[in-house]
Write an enzyme that holds these catalytic residues in place. Structure first.
Site, PDB file in Angstrom:
ATOM      1  N   SER A 143      65.360  66.771  18.683  1.00 37.63           N
ATOM      2  CA  SER A 143      65.013  67.316  17.362  1.00 37.63           C
ATOM      3  C   SER A 143      65.842  68.571  17.117  1.00 37.63           C
ATOM      4  O   SER A 143      66.398  69.148  18.059  1.00 37.63           O
ATOM      5  CB  SER A 143      63.520  67.674  17.361  1.00 37.63           C
ATOM      6  OG  SER A 143      63.197  68.505  16.272  1.00 37.63           O
ATOM      7  N   TYR A 156      55.207  70.644  19.772  1.00 37.06           N
ATOM      8  CA  TYR A 156      56.366  69.812  19.409  1.00 37.06           C
ATOM      9  C   TYR A 156      57.657  70.509  19.831  1.00 37.06           C
ATOM     10  O   TYR A 156      58.543  69.890  20.435  1.00 37.06           O
ATOM     11  CB  TYR A 156      56.343  69.559  17.900  1.00 37.06           C
ATOM     12  CG  TYR A 156      57.380  68.571  17.416  1.00 37.06           C
ATOM     13  CD1 TYR A 156      57.169  67.202  17.527  1.00 37.06           C
ATOM     14  CD2 TYR A 156      58.573  69.006  16.849  1.00 37.06           C
ATOM     15  CE1 TYR A 156      58.113  66.287  17.074  1.00 37.06           C
ATOM     16  CE2 TYR A 156      59.522  68.099  16.390  1.00 37.06           C
ATOM     17  CZ  TYR A 156      59.290  66.743  16.503  1.00 37.06           C
ATOM     18  OH  TYR A 156      60.234  65.845  16.064  1.00 37.06           O
TER      19      TYR A 156
HETATM   20  P1  NAP Z   1      57.247  57.931  12.770  1.00 35.56           P
HETATM   21  O1  NAP Z   1      57.620  57.088  11.598  1.00 35.56           O
HETATM   22  O2  NAP Z   1      55.941  58.640  12.775  1.00 35.56           O
HETATM   23  O3  NAP Z   1      57.446  57.086  14.087  1.00 35.56           O
HETATM   24  C1  NAP Z   1      56.939  57.495  15.337  1.00 35.56           C
HETATM   25  C2  NAP Z   1      56.908  56.296  16.241  1.00 35.56           C
HETATM   26  O4  NAP Z   1      56.354  56.681  17.509  1.00 35.56           O
HETATM   27  C3  NAP Z   1      56.008  55.199  15.688  1.00 35.56           C
HETATM   28  O5  NAP Z   1      56.558  53.955  16.006  1.00 35.56           O
HETATM   29  C4  NAP Z   1      54.729  55.427  16.454  1.00 35.56           C
HETATM   30  O6  NAP Z   1      53.894  54.306  16.533  1.00 35.56           O
HETATM   31  C5  NAP Z   1      55.310  55.787  17.810  1.00 35.56           C
HETATM   32  N1  NAP Z   1      54.271  56.367  18.645  1.00 35.56           N
HETATM   33  C6  NAP Z   1      53.633  57.547  18.468  1.00 35.56           C
HETATM   34  N2  NAP Z   1      52.679  57.693  19.405  1.00 35.56           N
HETATM   35  C7  NAP Z   1      52.719  56.579  20.189  1.00 35.56           C
HETATM   36  C8  NAP Z   1      51.984  56.126  21.316  1.00 35.56           C
HETATM   37  N3  NAP Z   1      50.982  56.830  21.839  1.00 35.56           N
HETATM   38  N4  NAP Z   1      52.293  54.921  21.852  1.00 35.56           N
HETATM   39  C9  NAP Z   1      53.279  54.185  21.321  1.00 35.56           C
HETATM   40  N5  NAP Z   1      54.012  54.548  20.264  1.00 35.56           N
HETATM   41  C10 NAP Z   1      53.740  55.741  19.707  1.00 35.56           C
HETATM   42  O7  NAP Z   1      58.306  59.109  12.908  1.00 35.56           O
HETATM   43  P2  NAP Z   1      59.898  59.138  13.084  1.00 35.56           P
HETATM   44  O8  NAP Z   1      60.359  60.242  12.216  1.00 35.56           O
HETATM   45  O9  NAP Z   1      60.529  57.790  12.957  1.00 35.56           O
HETATM   46  O10 NAP Z   1      59.957  59.660  14.577  1.00 35.56           O
HETATM   47  C11 NAP Z   1      60.663  59.022  15.610  1.00 35.56           C
HETATM   48  C12 NAP Z   1      61.170  60.069  16.591  1.00 35.56           C
HETATM   49  O11 NAP Z   1      62.112  60.925  15.926  1.00 35.56           O
HETATM   50  C13 NAP Z   1      60.073  60.998  17.129  1.00 35.56           C
HETATM   51  O12 NAP Z   1      60.308  61.269  18.492  1.00 35.56           O
HETATM   52  C14 NAP Z   1      60.258  62.253  16.290  1.00 35.56           C
HETATM   53  O13 NAP Z   1      59.786  63.403  16.937  1.00 35.56           O
HETATM   54  C15 NAP Z   1      61.767  62.265  16.157  1.00 35.56           C
HETATM   55  N6  NAP Z   1      62.287  63.107  15.068  1.00 35.56           N
HETATM   56  C16 NAP Z   1      62.003  62.825  13.768  1.00 35.56           C
HETATM   57  C17 NAP Z   1      62.530  63.644  12.777  1.00 35.56           C
HETATM   58  C18 NAP Z   1      62.284  63.403  11.322  1.00 35.56           C
HETATM   59  O14 NAP Z   1      62.709  64.242  10.510  1.00 35.56           O
HETATM   60  N7  NAP Z   1      61.651  62.328  10.915  1.00 35.56           N
HETATM   61  C19 NAP Z   1      63.337  64.726  13.119  1.00 35.56           C
HETATM   62  C20 NAP Z   1      63.592  64.975  14.452  1.00 35.56           C
HETATM   63  C21 NAP Z   1      63.067  64.153  15.431  1.00 35.56           C
HETATM   64  P3  NAP Z   1      52.667  54.124  15.495  1.00 35.56           P
HETATM   65  O15 NAP Z   1      53.264  53.638  14.215  1.00 35.56           O
HETATM   66  O16 NAP Z   1      51.779  53.153  16.168  1.00 35.56           O
HETATM   67  O17 NAP Z   1      52.040  55.499  15.322  1.00 35.56           O
END
Ligand code: NAP
Length: 251
Positions: A143, A156
């Site tokens: 991140s 986080y």
């Molecule tokens: P998201 O749409 O909320 O996706 C998160 C994913 O993680 C979902 O598939 C979720 O599954 C899964 N997950 C969470 N807890 C879990 C658990 N206990 N067991 C299995 N799966 C789990 O968010 P995203 O933005 O795509 O995030 C993906 C990654 O990118 C994360 O690590 C996040 O920190 C990182 N990130 C995102 C951003 C951003 O701006 N969006 C920026 C920097 C880093 P469910 O659908 O079942 O909850």
């Protein structure tokens, strides 16, 4: 001629593959030729259907990644269902928001367990297999808060700073064994994870004004970096945290 980004014949685990960045990475890897183990607690039916439509194999591996209990099974089931393991994308992650003076132990533990502890033990389980076969690529999703402090997200920030540190540590231990460990630091990407920020009119405007590219990223903006770090094009890239952030960190 073999293309340096070609992933044909490779098998990739993508955690949190049902939505957002995880789904986008799974589709980009599949477009480059990889078969996909879609790992998560919500069955990634849509992702699997889209990967199969691209002509690649895809299987759901059900696992709640809030604890390390399913970690070895995730690797074993992938090997069983898809016949190999070459790439691990540690993408699943959560966020909890509150000021540090109010932050609860439950919100600390939940985020650290999923984003950092499970990430490490998945690296370990996949890494053991990759070291034995003499090759493999691991990409951890970090991140901007691997570089910056952020605000109202203490667990986080700790987890993502930790993920960047572990990426470098594992690269030091495994680079000579043929295993590349790197990370991607996405900028502000429009997904469920950032829905609260997108909905806040003031924060949304401030964020967009600060991004040199002038817009939120799309989940698909992360796919190319994931393909690069998973491919032979990145064979000499170890321990790097690649920002894909529309220029945010350059500002
Ligand atoms: P998201 O749409 O909320 O996706 C998160 C994913 O993680 C979902 O598939 C979720 O599954 C899964 N997950 C969470 N807890 C879990 C658990 N206990 N067991 C299995 N799966 C789990 O968010 P995203 O933005 O795509 O995030 C993906 C990654 O990118 C994360 O690590 C996040 O920190 C990182 N990130 C995102 C951003 C951003 O701006 N969006 C920026 C920097 C880093 P469910 O659908 O079942 O909850």
């Amino acid at each position: 001629m073999t293309h340096i980004f070609d992933l044909s014949g490779k098998v990739a685990i993508v955690t949190g593959a049902n939505t957002g960045i995880g789904q986008a990475i799974a589709l980009s890897l599949a477009e480059a030729g990889a078969d996909i183990a879609a790992v998560g607690r919500t069955p990634a039916e849509e992702t699997v259907a889209k990967v199969r439509a691209l002509g690649r194999k895809a299987e759901i591996v059900s696992a709640d990644l809030s604890s390390i209990e399913p970690v070895q099974r995730v690797v074993d089931e992938t090997l069983e269902k898809l016949g190999g393991l070459d790439i691990l994308i540690n993408n699943a992650g959560i966020i909890r928001r509150a000021y540090s003076v109010d932050f609860t132990e439950a919100d600390w533990d939940a985020v650290i367990d999923t984003n950092l502890k499970v990430l490490f033990f998945l690296c370990q389980a996949a890494g053991r297999h990759m070291i034995a076969q003499g090759s493999g690529k691991i990409v951890n999703i970090a991140s901007l808060l691997s570089f910056q402090g952020g605000i109202r997200v203490p667990s986080y920030t700790a987890s993502k700073s930790g993920a960047a540190g572990l990426t470098k540590l594992l690269a030091n231990e495994w680079a000579a064994k043929g295993v590349n460990v790197n990370a991607i630091a996405p900028g502000y990407i429009a997904t469920n994870n950032t829905a609260a920020l997108q909905a806040d009119e003031t924060r949304n405007r401030q964020i967009q004004e600060r991004i040199p590219a002038g817009r939120w990223g799309e989940a698909s903006d992360i796919g190319g970096a994931a393909v690069f770090l998973s491919s032979s094009a990145a064979n000499y890239v170890h321990g790097h945290v690649l920002a894909v952030d529309g220029g945010w960190l350059a500002r």
